[in-house]
Motif scaffolding. Structure first.
Motif, PDB file in Angstrom:
ATOM      1  N   ILE A   4      33.540  53.928  45.778  1.00 37.98           N
ATOM      2  CA  ILE A   4      34.530  54.171  44.763  1.00 37.98           C
ATOM      3  C   ILE A   4      35.230  52.885  44.280  1.00 37.98           C
ATOM      4  O   ILE A   4      35.451  51.835  45.071  1.00 37.98           O
ATOM      5  N   VAL A   5      35.602  52.984  42.978  1.00 38.68           N
ATOM      6  CA  VAL A   5      36.384  51.786  42.459  1.00 38.68           C
ATOM      7  C   VAL A   5      37.836  52.431  42.091  1.00 38.68           C
ATOM      8  O   VAL A   5      37.982  53.556  41.677  1.00 38.68           O
ATOM      9  N   MET A   6      38.995  51.628  42.750  1.00 39.58           N
ATOM     10  CA  MET A   6      40.239  51.981  42.562  1.00 39.58           C
ATOM     11  C   MET A   6      40.891  51.001  41.606  1.00 39.58           C
ATOM     12  O   MET A   6      40.535  49.723  41.954  1.00 39.58           O
ATOM     13  N   LYS A   7      41.561  51.326  40.251  1.00 36.06           N
ATOM     14  CA  LYS A   7      42.265  50.033  39.607  1.00 36.06           C
ATOM     15  C   LYS A   7      43.597  50.402  39.638  1.00 36.06           C
ATOM     16  O   LYS A   7      44.146  51.641  39.430  1.00 36.06           O
ATOM     17  N   PHE A   8      44.450  49.557  39.759  1.00 41.92           N
ATOM     18  CA  PHE A   8      45.837  49.535  39.860  1.00 41.92           C
ATOM     19  C   PHE A   8      46.440  48.745  38.824  1.00 41.92           C
ATOM     20  O   PHE A   8      46.092  47.362  38.527  1.00 41.92           O
ATOM     21  N   GLY A   9      47.333  49.209  37.846  1.00 38.94           N
ATOM     22  CA  GLY A   9      47.961  48.641  36.721  1.00 38.94           C
ATOM     23  C   GLY A   9      49.226  47.678  37.096  1.00 38.94           C
ATOM     24  O   GLY A   9      49.486  47.869  38.293  1.00 38.94           O
ATOM     25  N   GLY A  10      49.535  47.260  36.166  1.00 43.95           N
ATOM     26  CA  GLY A  10      50.804  46.018  36.439  1.00 43.95           C
ATOM     27  C   GLY A  10      52.098  46.790  37.266  1.00 43.95           C
ATOM     28  O   GLY A  10      52.455  46.301  38.000  1.00 43.95           O
ATOM     29  N   ALA A 162      30.417  51.161  36.894  1.00 45.21           N
ATOM     30  CA  ALA A 162      28.906  51.513  36.455  1.00 45.21           C
ATOM     31  C   ALA A 162      28.037  50.556  36.944  1.00 45.21           C
ATOM     32  O   ALA A 162      26.954  50.828  37.512  1.00 45.21           O
ATOM     33  N   ALA A 163      28.338  49.225  37.242  1.00 48.84           N
ATOM     34  CA  ALA A 163      27.364  48.168  37.656  1.00 48.84           C
ATOM     35  C   ALA A 163      27.305  48.597  39.287  1.00 48.84           C
ATOM     36  O   ALA A 163      26.012  48.400  39.672  1.00 48.84           O
ATOM     37  N   LEU A 164      28.088  48.937  39.944  1.00 44.67           N
ATOM     38  CA  LEU A 164      27.972  49.530  41.306  1.00 44.67           C
ATOM     39  C   LEU A 164      27.445  50.662  41.758  1.00 44.67           C
ATOM     40  O   LEU A 164      27.392  51.181  42.643  1.00 44.67           O
ATOM     41  N   GLY A 165      27.316  51.469  40.527  1.00 43.40           N
ATOM     42  CA  GLY A 165      26.921  52.801  40.431  1.00 43.40           C
ATOM     43  C   GLY A 165      27.888  53.697  41.421  1.00 43.40           C
ATOM     44  O   GLY A 165      27.392  54.543  42.374  1.00 43.40           O
ATOM     45  N   ALA A 166      29.314  53.521  41.066  1.00 46.16           N
ATOM     46  CA  ALA A 166      30.327  54.069  42.130  1.00 46.16           C
ATOM     47  C   ALA A 166      30.274  55.444  41.673  1.00 46.16           C
ATOM     48  O   ALA A 166      29.814  56.191  40.553  1.00 46.16           O
ATOM     49  N   ASP A 167      30.572  56.337  42.579  1.00 46.66           N
ATOM     50  CA  ASP A 167      30.752  57.769  42.355  1.00 46.66           C
ATOM     51  C   ASP A 167      31.981  58.178  41.706  1.00 46.66           C
ATOM     52  O   ASP A 167      32.042  59.138  40.893  1.00 46.66           O
ATOM     53  N   ARG A 168      33.022  57.409  41.814  1.00 44.38           N
ATOM     54  CA  ARG A 168      34.321  57.637  41.077  1.00 44.38           C
ATOM     55  C   ARG A 168      34.907  56.514  40.581  1.00 44.38           C
ATOM     56  O   ARG A 168      34.548  55.321  41.407  1.00 44.38           O
ATOM     57  N   CYS A 169      35.586  56.448  39.610  1.00 48.30           N
ATOM     58  CA  CYS A 169      36.578  55.363  39.302  1.00 48.30           C
ATOM     59  C   CYS A 169      38.061  55.821  38.864  1.00 48.30           C
ATOM     60  O   CYS A 169      38.324  56.668  37.931  1.00 48.30           O
ATOM     61  N   ASP A 170      38.638  55.529  39.750  1.00 48.24           N
ATOM     62  CA  ASP A 170      40.364  56.111  39.769  1.00 48.24           C
ATOM     63  C   ASP A 170      41.088  55.044  39.125  1.00 48.24           C
ATOM     64  O   ASP A 170      41.204  54.000  39.852  1.00 48.24           O
ATOM     65  N   ILE A 171      41.719  55.487  38.079  1.00 50.28           N
ATOM     66  CA  ILE A 171      42.488  54.444  37.418  1.00 50.28           C
ATOM     67  C   ILE A 171      44.027  54.931  37.638  1.00 50.28           C
ATOM     68  O   ILE A 171      44.573  55.875  37.241  1.00 50.28           O
ATOM     69  N   TYR A 172      44.647  54.082  38.696  1.00 49.42           N
ATOM     70  CA  TYR A 172      46.172  54.350  39.037  1.00 49.42           C
ATOM     71  C   TYR A 172      47.240  53.772  38.160  1.00 49.42           C
ATOM     72  O   TYR A 172      47.027  52.580  38.050  1.00 49.42           O
TER      73      TYR A 172
END
Ligand code: ADP
Ligand code: ASP
Ligand code: MG
Length: 405
Positions: A4-10, A162-172
């Protein structure tokens, strides 16, 4: 096991306490057996400060040095989050854009991602090391740091997923998901459980800054499963999905507003064939993006008034270009920054008539004058005076039945 990819904003990484909260969330995902890559933004306010310094140092700065400066905020949060994770006993390391490497073109301050070499990162993920990547930045073929435009960490996250072929991209982020409109100006806005890629793309490009527009386009093109959710609560967020996944389709799903528009009017233009090309050609060559256009021809057909919108930041440039191109004859040129574009969006509009009529009636009831209109298959946008922004968004939100009970 998922990747999974987890993204955390400012706001999610605004100080050390919040970075620890983020680290705890990341730890939970590793405990559940997932391979985790994290993308971080700069602490809130940092990028604005860096931009201010760059502008103070030199108003007409070198675009490459600008990117060197404004990309710095993400370096700090990537390092701090890696430290906080290590402090909790989680193996982690930071990655800057160039270390991945995250290759982009060389259009500084709005670079596009060309390809991402994920081999090294995948090795680390497979060793159960959390990879914390600085969002918003990449490297050009000239070996210079580039940035992806404001809000660009969303695009870093989706591209990495997309590049990692991740199952999920969670934008926190700092709200619980995607709402029917900006919850900060309409308290009765409702959180959507699901929104289609297409609607999300329109919402983002029409001003809802919850996701950077490019990140949505990239998710749509690569089939990345994006979820937008809060880093402060544990409630489920909003899933961005294909249209087939939405059972109950709304006619209107959301309302967006964009304040960064300006209106230019050319009064009394000679109405000859080719005149539009002579006006818009030089603007296009000067990279000024023209959005809404309306033309009114006088009764005798000899003169025309032409009104169009450009990004607020480009208005001086547009006026200079128009004044410099000697071919176009007009009586008067007017520029107005006190405008806002309001849009209603919904895939249901394809099969329902009457949305435009209801929108115009609602604005008329509030005494709001419409200056320019533009439509596409799933949205209607109007340009109105900036002072009516909140009134218009709230009235339309109610008129289209979007208010929460
Ligand atoms: P981050 O720093 O996490 O990237 P942003 O400030 O870029 O967060 O985006 C989140 C903000 O987007 C919210 O605080 C909210 O004010 C705004 N926003 C605008 N339109 C919407 C919408 N339709 N739904 C949710 N948030 C919205
Ligand atoms: N820090 C950058 C910005 O403020 C990128 C981001 O937060 O997505 O625009
Ligand atoms: Mg953002």
């Amino acid at each position: 096991m998922s990747r999974i990819v987890m993204k955390f904003g400012g706001t999610s990484v605004a100080d050390i306490d919040r970075i620890r909260i983020v680290a705890a969330r990341v730890k939970e995902e590793t405990r559940a057996g997932n391979q985790v890559a994290v993308v971080v933004s700069a602490m809130s306010g940092t990028t604005d400060q860096l931009i201010k310094w760059a502008t103070q140092a030199s108003p007409l700065h070198d675009a490459r040095e600008y990117d060197t400066v404004v990309s710095a905020g993400e370096q700090i949060t990537a390092g701090l989050l890696a430290m906080a994770l290590q402090d909790m006993g989680v193996s982690a390391r930071s990655w800057l854009g160039w270390q991945v490497p995250f290759h982009t073109n060389n259009i500084h301050s709005s670079a596009r991602i060309e390809n991402i070499d994920t081999a090294q990162m995948i090795d680390r993920l497979e060793d159960n090391i959390v990879c914390v990547m600085a969002g918003f930045q990449g490297i050009s073929s000239d070996n210079r740091i580039t940035t992806l435009g404001r809000g660009g960490s969303d695009t870093s996250a989706v591209a990495l997923a997309a590049a990692l072929g991740a199952d999920r991209c969670d934008i926190y982020t700092d709200v619980e998901g995607v709402y029917t409109t900006d919850p900060r100006i309409v308290p009765s806005a409702r959180k959507l459980d699901k929104i289609t890629y297409e609607e999300m793309l329109e919402m983002a490009s029409l001003g809802a800054k919850i996701l950077q527009t490019r990140s949505v386009a990239m998710a749509m093109n690569h089939g990345v499963r994006v979820q937008v959710l809060s880093s402060f609560t544990n409630t489920p967020g909003t899933l961005v999905v294909d249209e087939e996944e939405i059972v109950e389709k709304q006619v209107v799903s959301g309302i967006a507003y964009a304040k960064n528009e300006a209106k230019i009017t050319l009064v009394g233009v000679e109405n000859t064939p080719g005149i539009a090309g002579e006006i818009f050609g030089p603007l296009a060559s000067g990279h000024v993006n023209v959005d809404m256009i309306v033309q009114n021809i006088s009764e005798d057909g000899k003169k025309t008034d032409l009104t169009f919108t450009v990004p607020e930041g480009d208005v001086e440039k547009a006026v200079a270009i128009l004044k410099a191109s000697g071919h176009v004859k007009y009586a008067k040129l007017m520029a107005d920054k006190e405008v806002v574009k309001i849009s209603v969006i919904g895939v249901g509009m394809r099969s329902h008539a009457g949305v435009a009529a209801r929108m115009f009636e609602t604005l008329a009831e509030k005494g709001i004058n419409i200056q320019v209109i533009s439509t596409s298959e799933i949205k209607i946008s109007v340009l109105i005076g900036a002072e009516y922004n909140e009134l218009a968004v709230r009235a339309l939100h109610t008129a289209f039945g979007l208010d929460s009970e």
